[in-house]
Design an enzyme around this catalytic site. Structure first.
Site, PDB file in Angstrom:
ATOM      1  N   GLY A 140       0.928  -1.240   0.042  1.00  0.00           N
ATOM      2  CA  GLY A 140      -0.154  -0.056  -0.048  1.00  0.00           C
ATOM      3  C   GLY A 140       0.776   1.314  -0.112  1.00  0.00           C
ATOM      4  O   GLY A 140       1.971   1.286   0.447  1.00  0.00           O
ATOM      5  N   CYS A 183       5.918  -0.045   7.227  1.00  0.00           N
ATOM      6  CA  CYS A 183       5.472   1.123   6.369  1.00  0.00           C
ATOM      7  C   CYS A 183       6.752   1.256   5.691  1.00  0.00           C
ATOM      8  O   CYS A 183       7.739   1.304   6.246  1.00  0.00           O
ATOM      9  CB  CYS A 183       5.095   2.142   7.283  1.00  0.00           C
ATOM     10  SG  CYS A 183       4.674   3.611   6.532  1.00  0.00           S
ATOM     11  N   LEU A 184       6.490   1.500   4.323  1.00  0.00           N
ATOM     12  CA  LEU A 184       7.345   1.917   3.417  1.00  0.00           C
ATOM     13  C   LEU A 184       8.277   3.229   4.079  1.00  0.00           C
ATOM     14  O   LEU A 184       9.176   3.404   3.521  1.00  0.00           O
ATOM     15  CB  LEU A 184       7.106   2.221   1.890  1.00  0.00           C
ATOM     16  CG  LEU A 184       6.575   0.915   1.387  1.00  0.00           C
ATOM     17  CD1 LEU A 184       5.745   1.136   0.023  1.00  0.00           C
ATOM     18  CD2 LEU A 184       7.699  -0.042   1.129  1.00  0.00           C
ATOM     19  N   HIS A 201      -2.380   7.822   6.789  1.00  0.00           N
ATOM     20  CA  HIS A 201      -1.256   8.586   6.032  1.00  0.00           C
ATOM     21  C   HIS A 201      -1.852   9.919   5.490  1.00  0.00           C
ATOM     22  O   HIS A 201      -1.015  10.963   5.633  1.00  0.00           O
ATOM     23  CB  HIS A 201      -0.761   7.807   4.922  1.00  0.00           C
ATOM     24  CG  HIS A 201       0.613   6.886   5.288  1.00  0.00           C
ATOM     25  ND1 HIS A 201       1.533   7.389   5.675  1.00  0.00           N
ATOM     26  CD2 HIS A 201       0.483   5.604   4.893  1.00  0.00           C
ATOM     27  CE1 HIS A 201       2.362   6.375   5.956  1.00  0.00           C
ATOM     28  NE2 HIS A 201       1.742   5.367   5.578  1.00  0.00           N
ATOM     29  N   GLN A 212       3.474   9.975   0.580  1.00  0.00           N
ATOM     30  CA  GLN A 212       4.711   9.312   0.899  1.00  0.00           C
ATOM     31  C   GLN A 212       5.642   9.411  -0.328  1.00  0.00           C
ATOM     32  O   GLN A 212       6.805   9.205  -0.098  1.00  0.00           O
ATOM     33  CB  GLN A 212       4.519   7.751   1.121  1.00  0.00           C
ATOM     34  CG  GLN A 212       3.790   7.356   2.293  1.00  0.00           C
ATOM     35  CD  GLN A 212       3.621   5.721   2.376  1.00  0.00           C
ATOM     36  OE1 GLN A 212       2.511   5.247   1.828  1.00  0.00           O
ATOM     37  NE2 GLN A 212       4.560   5.316   3.202  1.00  0.00           N
ATOM     38  N   HIS A 253      -4.649   1.938   7.516  1.00  0.00           N
ATOM     39  CA  HIS A 253      -3.250   2.334   7.529  1.00  0.00           C
ATOM     40  C   HIS A 253      -2.938   3.438   6.401  1.00  0.00           C
ATOM     41  O   HIS A 253      -2.625   4.583   6.997  1.00  0.00           O
ATOM     42  CB  HIS A 253      -2.156   1.335   7.484  1.00  0.00           C
ATOM     43  CG  HIS A 253      -0.872   1.563   7.336  1.00  0.00           C
ATOM     44  ND1 HIS A 253      -0.024   0.832   8.278  1.00  0.00           N
ATOM     45  CD2 HIS A 253      -0.173   2.513   6.509  1.00  0.00           C
ATOM     46  CE1 HIS A 253       1.374   1.587   7.847  1.00  0.00           C
ATOM     47  NE2 HIS A 253       1.264   2.354   6.906  1.00  0.00           N
ATOM     48  N   GLU A 254      -3.408   3.238   5.291  1.00  0.00           N
ATOM     49  CA  GLU A 254      -3.149   4.373   4.144  1.00  0.00           C
ATOM     50  C   GLU A 254      -4.000   5.447   4.406  1.00  0.00           C
ATOM     51  O   GLU A 254      -3.251   6.597   4.096  1.00  0.00           O
ATOM     52  CB  GLU A 254      -3.363   3.754   2.959  1.00  0.00           C
ATOM     53  CG  GLU A 254      -2.597   2.385   2.573  1.00  0.00           C
ATOM     54  CD  GLU A 254      -1.004   2.546   2.769  1.00  0.00           C
ATOM     55  OE1 GLU A 254      -0.754   3.563   2.569  1.00  0.00           O
ATOM     56  OE2 GLU A 254      -0.581   1.528   3.104  1.00  0.00           O
TER      57      GLU A 254
HETATM   58 NI    NI Z   1       2.557   3.304   5.690  1.00  0.00          NI
END
Ligand code: NI
Length: 174
Positions: free
Chosen positions: A46, A94-95, A140, A51, A136-137
């Site tokens: 995701g 998380c990235l 963000h 990001q 989660h997304e």
């Molecule tokens: Ni994330």
């Protein structure tokens, strides 16, 4: 399509609240294409636009569950309209917080309203990993990271490991 640089915590942009998209046009689709390519190249499931530094309400998800076959989901202006009282735990990563994980508890089911890649209004009922990932997304888009749910002690441990990772990456190896 292009692979973009993924912002890593701590970064002020990751704390910015993203803005709704007015029209799903080619420009918006191009951003989502870049997001997807960036996510795949980083082995993520995701990614939110912020990001890659774009404060727009856009997320892409692909759980790659169908025998690793690509099956992307695009969400424009996603909004959670229902959440279950039942909670479930998942070891989230998380990235923007690479290689670090923590168990986070969230509602196990949710219903999300959004526009798809074509700008068509959709509603999706999600459970399991998809429900976790959507929440989660969407966090963000509101400047929230999964570490925000942890105790200060646990959060500080992750942030310390993260800064150590960054230092190690800067070190030149011959
Ligand atoms: Ni994330």
């Amino acid at each position: 399509m292009a692979i973009k640089n993924i912002l890593v915590e701590p970064n002020k942009l990751l704390r910015k609240v993203s803005q709704p998209v007015k029209i799903v046009n080619k420009d918006v689709q191009n951003i989502m294409d870049d997001m997807l390519e960036t996510m795949y190249s980083a082995n993520g499931i995701g990614l939110a636009a912020i990001q890659i530094g774009i404060p727009k309400n856009l997320i892409v998800i692909d759980l790659l569950t169908k025998e690793k076959k690509k099956d992307p989901l695009f969400f424009v202006n996603p909004k959670i309209v229902k959440k279950s009282l039942k909670m479930s735990k998942y070891d989230e990563g998380c990235l923007s917080i690479p290689n670090l994980f923590a168990e986070i508890q969230r509602p196990s089911e949710c219903e999300v309203e959004y526009l798809d890649y074509q700008g068509k209004k959709k509603i999706l009922k999600a459970n399991g990993l998809l429900a976790t990932c959507i929440q989660h997304e969407i966090d963000h888009l509101n400047g929230i990271l999964f570490i925000d749910y942890l105790s200060k002690l646990k959060r500080d441990i992750i942030l310390k490991k993260l800064s150590k990772q960054k230092l190690d990456q800067k070190r030149l190896v011959i």
